[in-house]
Design a protein around this motif. Sequence first.
Motif, PDB file in Angstrom:
ATOM      1  N   ARG A 144       3.665  -4.729   0.916  1.00 46.30           N
ATOM      2  CA  ARG A 144       2.736  -4.324  -0.141  1.00 46.30           C
ATOM      3  C   ARG A 144       3.428  -3.331  -1.058  1.00 46.30           C
ATOM      4  O   ARG A 144       4.347  -2.621  -0.659  1.00 46.30           O
ATOM      5  N   ALA A 145       2.988  -3.301  -2.307  1.00 47.11           N
ATOM      6  CA  ALA A 145       3.566  -2.405  -3.292  1.00 47.11           C
ATOM      7  C   ALA A 145       2.779  -1.105  -3.337  1.00 47.11           C
ATOM      8  O   ALA A 145       1.618  -1.040  -2.983  1.00 47.11           O
ATOM      9  N   ASN A 146       3.424  -0.058  -3.784  1.00 47.37           N
ATOM     10  CA  ASN A 146       2.761   1.233  -3.965  1.00 47.37           C
ATOM     11  C   ASN A 146       3.235   1.799  -5.296  1.00 47.37           C
ATOM     12  O   ASN A 146       4.436   1.899  -5.531  1.00 47.37           O
ATOM     13  N   PRO A 150       9.594  -0.149  -7.652  1.00 47.41           N
ATOM     14  CA  PRO A 150       9.426  -1.596  -7.487  1.00 47.41           C
ATOM     15  C   PRO A 150       9.644  -2.022  -6.040  1.00 47.41           C
ATOM     16  O   PRO A 150      10.498  -1.479  -5.342  1.00 47.41           O
ATOM     17  N   THR A 151       8.848  -2.963  -5.593  1.00 49.00           N
ATOM     18  CA  THR A 151       8.979  -3.512  -4.242  1.00 49.00           C
ATOM     19  C   THR A 151       8.982  -5.035  -4.321  1.00 49.00           C
ATOM     20  O   THR A 151       8.571  -5.619  -5.324  1.00 49.00           O
ATOM     21  N   LEU A 152       9.458  -5.648  -3.242  1.00 51.06           N
ATOM     22  CA  LEU A 152       9.543  -7.101  -3.164  1.00 51.06           C
ATOM     23  C   LEU A 152       8.744  -7.589  -1.968  1.00 51.06           C
ATOM     24  O   LEU A 152       8.928  -7.085  -0.858  1.00 51.06           O
ATOM     25  N   SER A 153       7.879  -8.571  -2.195  1.00 51.40           N
ATOM     26  CA  SER A 153       7.135  -9.181  -1.100  1.00 51.40           C
ATOM     27  C   SER A 153       7.050 -10.676  -1.338  1.00 51.40           C
ATOM     28  O   SER A 153       7.135 -11.153  -2.480  1.00 51.40           O
ATOM     29  N   SER A 170      18.750  -4.530  -4.153  1.00 49.25           N
ATOM     30  CA  SER A 170      17.830  -4.102  -3.101  1.00 49.25           C
ATOM     31  C   SER A 170      18.573  -3.496  -1.922  1.00 49.25           C
ATOM     32  O   SER A 170      19.585  -4.040  -1.476  1.00 49.25           O
ATOM     33  N   PRO A 171      18.055  -2.363  -1.390  1.00 49.07           N
ATOM     34  CA  PRO A 171      18.653  -1.747  -0.208  1.00 49.07           C
ATOM     35  C   PRO A 171      18.094  -2.295   1.093  1.00 49.07           C
ATOM     36  O   PRO A 171      18.482  -1.857   2.173  1.00 49.07           O
ATOM     37  N   GLY A 172      17.139  -3.240   0.994  1.00 52.36           N
ATOM     38  CA  GLY A 172      16.559  -3.816   2.201  1.00 52.36           C
ATOM     39  C   GLY A 172      15.124  -3.393   2.428  1.00 52.36           C
ATOM     40  O   GLY A 172      14.438  -2.932   1.519  1.00 52.36           O
ATOM     41  N   GLY A 173      14.672  -3.557   3.654  1.00 55.95           N
ATOM     42  CA  GLY A 173      13.285  -3.239   3.995  1.00 55.95           C
ATOM     43  C   GLY A 173      12.805  -4.127   5.126  1.00 55.95           C
ATOM     44  O   GLY A 173      13.500  -4.306   6.127  1.00 55.95           O
ATOM     45  N   SER A 174      11.651  -4.723   4.959  1.00 52.52           N
ATOM     46  CA  SER A 174      11.006  -5.522   6.001  1.00 52.52           C
ATOM     47  C   SER A 174      11.816  -6.759   6.355  1.00 52.52           C
ATOM     48  O   SER A 174      12.176  -7.560   5.483  1.00 52.52           O
ATOM     49  N   SER A 188       5.341   6.822   1.195  1.00 53.32           N
ATOM     50  CA  SER A 188       5.992   5.570   0.820  1.00 53.32           C
ATOM     51  C   SER A 188       7.149   5.834  -0.134  1.00 53.32           C
ATOM     52  O   SER A 188       8.214   5.224  -0.035  1.00 53.32           O
ATOM     53  N   ALA A 189       6.927   6.755  -1.081  1.00 55.52           N
ATOM     54  CA  ALA A 189       7.983   7.101  -2.020  1.00 55.52           C
ATOM     55  C   ALA A 189       9.161   7.740  -1.296  1.00 55.52           C
ATOM     56  O   ALA A 189      10.328   7.461  -1.598  1.00 55.52           O
TER      57      ALA A 189
END
Length: 275
Positions: A24-26, A31-34, A60-64, A262-263
């Motif tokens: 989810r974005a916040n 910016p986020t990617l889903s 992108s540095p990654g994430g989920s 989140s930030a």
Amino acid sequence: MNLPFLSRPPAVAVVRLQGVIAPRANGLAGPTLSAAALDPVLERAFGLKRLAAVVLAVNSPGGSAAQSSLIGGRIRQLAEKKRVPVIACVEDAAASGGYWLACAADEIVADPTSIIGSIGVIAAGFGFEEAIARLGVERRLVTAGEDKSFLDPFRAPDPAQQERLRDLLAALHREFIAWVESRRGGRLRAEEPLFTGRFWTGRRALELGLVDGLGDLRGEVIRRFGEKARVVPLGARRPRFPWRLLSGASFDPAASVDAALSAMEARAVWGRLGL
């Protein structure tokens, strides 16, 4: 008869994959990617008429891990259905989940200074048990199921739970490695360990077979499709900034704290790469 539309150059769709990968974005976390947000973008990209290629502008540095897998899998589904080549052009970083996304492409091009790799899995959190003790707050928790309070941040770390977490991360790591090996095949050169979470510059990544060439998006499009290529930029809409938090019209303290955390987490993900 001269019909200009018949001589129209092929289209090159450019899909921007920028930001931390999250379900989810916040508005305060950048910016986020889903998978859900990107699916209509990818549908439009692969649905263009006279499509020559889809270019992924990866930063992108990654994430989920799950979202990375879903997005990468969707790109491959559409690429194989439409029989269209996919090229990833890396900007600042294609690291961790960002590299997972880049591997969905048939070829990866990076800048010599791009950060590439970080093929590993990490779990991070905070422990608040001492903080609430100092405040005189008593933790009250009732569960049905001994693992329901897994890694409760308000309790001291449980060695057994920590071990289960390591097992989970190892399983996710194996999935990541299998994906990279399936996509990069014999191009990987094991001059040094590739799957330890280490990352490299784009130039060194080329020597290791993690990328296929050095360059930038504009240069690659011109080189492959000519200066008259019809470039169609596409990207997910950015979430609107929550101005209500500033106006005080419907201030939600919990949402505000969640946004701030989140930030911080987004900043930490980039910070692990020195960016």
